[in-house]
Design a protein around this motif. Structure first.
Motif, PDB file in Angstrom:
ATOM      1  N   ASP A   4      -2.187  10.770  10.762  1.00  0.00           N
ATOM      2  CA  ASP A   4      -1.517   9.511  11.079  1.00  0.00           C
ATOM      3  C   ASP A   4      -0.089   9.743  11.570  1.00  0.00           C
ATOM      4  O   ASP A   4       0.400   9.011  12.429  1.00  0.00           O
ATOM      5  CB  ASP A   4      -1.453   8.606   9.842  1.00  0.00           C
ATOM      6  CG  ASP A   4      -2.817   8.217   9.337  1.00  0.00           C
ATOM      7  OD1 ASP A   4      -3.673   7.869  10.173  1.00  0.00           O
ATOM      8  OD2 ASP A   4      -3.039   8.265   8.119  1.00  0.00           O
ATOM      9  N   ALA A  42      -2.264  -0.296  -1.417  1.00  0.00           N
ATOM     10  CA  ALA A  42      -3.719  -0.143  -1.427  1.00  0.00           C
ATOM     11  C   ALA A  42      -4.448  -1.475  -1.366  1.00  0.00           C
ATOM     12  O   ALA A  42      -5.660  -1.502  -1.170  1.00  0.00           O
ATOM     13  CB  ALA A  42      -4.153   0.617  -2.675  1.00  0.00           C
ATOM     14  N   HIS A  55      -9.203  -4.703  -0.166  1.00  0.00           N
ATOM     15  CA  HIS A  55      -8.624  -3.388   0.076  1.00  0.00           C
ATOM     16  C   HIS A  55      -8.149  -3.282   1.514  1.00  0.00           C
ATOM     17  O   HIS A  55      -8.718  -3.888   2.413  1.00  0.00           O
ATOM     18  CB  HIS A  55      -9.634  -2.278  -0.211  1.00  0.00           C
ATOM     19  CG  HIS A  55     -10.076  -2.268  -1.632  1.00  0.00           C
ATOM     20  ND1 HIS A  55      -9.268  -1.848  -2.662  1.00  0.00           N
ATOM     21  CD2 HIS A  55     -11.229  -2.683  -2.212  1.00  0.00           C
ATOM     22  CE1 HIS A  55      -9.914  -1.977  -3.812  1.00  0.00           C
ATOM     23  NE2 HIS A  55     -11.110  -2.493  -3.560  1.00  0.00           N
ATOM     24  N   VAL A  58      -7.135   0.801   5.817  1.00  0.00           N
ATOM     25  CA  VAL A  58      -6.797   2.220   5.886  1.00  0.00           C
ATOM     26  C   VAL A  58      -6.281   2.652   4.516  1.00  0.00           C
ATOM     27  O   VAL A  58      -5.913   1.818   3.687  1.00  0.00           O
ATOM     28  CB  VAL A  58      -5.720   2.518   6.966  1.00  0.00           C
ATOM     29  CG1 VAL A  58      -6.256   2.222   8.347  1.00  0.00           C
ATOM     30  CG2 VAL A  58      -4.452   1.735   6.711  1.00  0.00           C
ATOM     31  N   HIS A  59      -6.236   3.935   4.293  1.00  0.00           N
ATOM     32  CA  HIS A  59      -5.770   4.486   3.032  1.00  0.00           C
ATOM     33  C   HIS A  59      -4.324   4.077   2.770  1.00  0.00           C
ATOM     34  O   HIS A  59      -3.520   3.946   3.694  1.00  0.00           O
ATOM     35  CB  HIS A  59      -5.905   6.019   3.076  1.00  0.00           C
ATOM     36  CG  HIS A  59      -5.632   6.653   1.767  1.00  0.00           C
ATOM     37  ND1 HIS A  59      -4.374   6.990   1.360  1.00  0.00           N
ATOM     38  CD2 HIS A  59      -6.469   6.992   0.758  1.00  0.00           C
ATOM     39  CE1 HIS A  59      -4.437   7.522   0.139  1.00  0.00           C
ATOM     40  NE2 HIS A  59      -5.702   7.545  -0.236  1.00  0.00           N
ATOM     41  N   ALA A  60      -3.980   3.890   1.520  1.00  0.00           N
ATOM     42  CA  ALA A  60      -2.641   3.450   1.127  1.00  0.00           C
ATOM     43  C   ALA A  60      -1.550   4.384   1.656  1.00  0.00           C
ATOM     44  O   ALA A  60      -0.515   3.920   2.151  1.00  0.00           O
ATOM     45  CB  ALA A  60      -2.556   3.344  -0.394  1.00  0.00           C
ATOM     46  N   SER A  62      -1.664   6.227   4.284  1.00  0.00           N
ATOM     47  CA  SER A  62      -1.572   6.027   5.731  1.00  0.00           C
ATOM     48  C   SER A  62      -0.733   4.802   6.060  1.00  0.00           C
ATOM     49  O   SER A  62       0.086   4.821   6.978  1.00  0.00           O
ATOM     50  CB  SER A  62      -2.959   5.873   6.348  1.00  0.00           C
ATOM     51  OG  SER A  62      -3.685   7.066   6.213  1.00  0.00           O
ATOM     52  N   ARG A  63      -0.942   3.726   5.316  1.00  0.00           N
ATOM     53  CA  ARG A  63      -0.128   2.515   5.515  1.00  0.00           C
ATOM     54  C   ARG A  63       1.340   2.817   5.223  1.00  0.00           C
ATOM     55  O   ARG A  63       2.227   2.382   5.945  1.00  0.00           O
ATOM     56  CB  ARG A  63      -0.608   1.387   4.604  1.00  0.00           C
ATOM     57  CG  ARG A  63      -1.972   0.862   4.982  1.00  0.00           C
ATOM     58  CD  ARG A  63      -2.419  -0.265   4.084  1.00  0.00           C
ATOM     59  NE  ARG A  63      -1.646  -1.455   4.395  1.00  0.00           N
ATOM     60  CZ  ARG A  63      -1.385  -2.413   3.507  1.00  0.00           C
ATOM     61  NH1 ARG A  63      -1.818  -2.311   2.279  1.00  0.00           N
ATOM     62  NH2 ARG A  63      -0.706  -3.474   3.868  1.00  0.00           N
TER      63      ARG A  63
END
Length: 139
Positions: A4, A42, A55, A58-60, A62-63
Motif C-alpha cells: 500500500d 478496523a 468491517h 481493507v485491512h486496518a 492499510s487504512r
C-alpha cells in the motif's frame, strides 16, 4: 502495508532505504496508537455501502497507512494558504521538502531511540472513513 505504501510515496521518497524508514515509522506509529483507535481503523463507521458488514473493505493497517501518508502530504501547505493558489512547481518542491523533513525527523528520532512524535500521532487518531461511494471523508 508496504504494498500500500510504495505507490503512495514512490515519487517523493525515491530510494529503498528511505521507504524502509517510512515503513518502520508507520508500524511504530500504529503500535503507538491506543488499542481503541486501532479498533476504529478496523471498523467502517458509516454503513452506506450496500454490502456493509461492519468491517472496513481493507485491512486496518492499510487504512492507517493511507491516513499517515495524507498527513505528510498535507503538511507542506503553508499556514493560512490556499494550496490551489500555489504554482505547481512550488507546490511540488514544498511537497518533496515535507517528505524529506519527515524522513530526516524519523532518522533523528531512531538515532535518539525515541518513539513516535505524540503530536503527529494525535493527527492520526481519527481514521478516514471510506463510505463506499468513492470518497474518503473524516469521521
Amino acid at each position: 502495508m508496504a504494498i500500500d505504501l510504495v505507490p503512495l510515496i514512490s515519487t517523493v521518497v525515491e530510494d529503498h532505504n528511505g521507504r524502509a524508514v517510512i515503513a518502520r515509522d508507520i508500524v511504530d506509529c500504529w503500535l503507538g496508537l491506543p488499542i481503541a483507535v486501532r479498533a476504529r481503523y478496523a471498523t467502517k463507521r458509516l454503513p452506506t455501502a450496500p454490502d456493509f458488514a461492519g468491517h472496513a473493505p481493507v485491512h486496518a493497517l492499510s487504512r492507517f497507512t493511507g491516513d499517515y501518508v495524507d498527513a505528510i502530504d498535507e503538511s507542506w501547505i503553508p499556514e493560512g494558504t490556499d494550496p490551489y493558489t500555489v504554482d505547481a512547481d512550488t507546490a511540488d518542491r514544498l511537497h518533496r521538502n515535507a517528505w524529506r523533513r519527515h524522513e530526516r525527523h524519523i532518522r533523528e528520532r531512531i538515532t535518539a531511540r525515541r518513539g513516535p512524535d505524540e503530536q503527529f500521532l494525535r493527527k492520526l487518531t481519527e481514521p478516514t472513513d471510506f463510505t463506499g461511494d468513492g470518497w474518503n471523508t473524516k469521521v
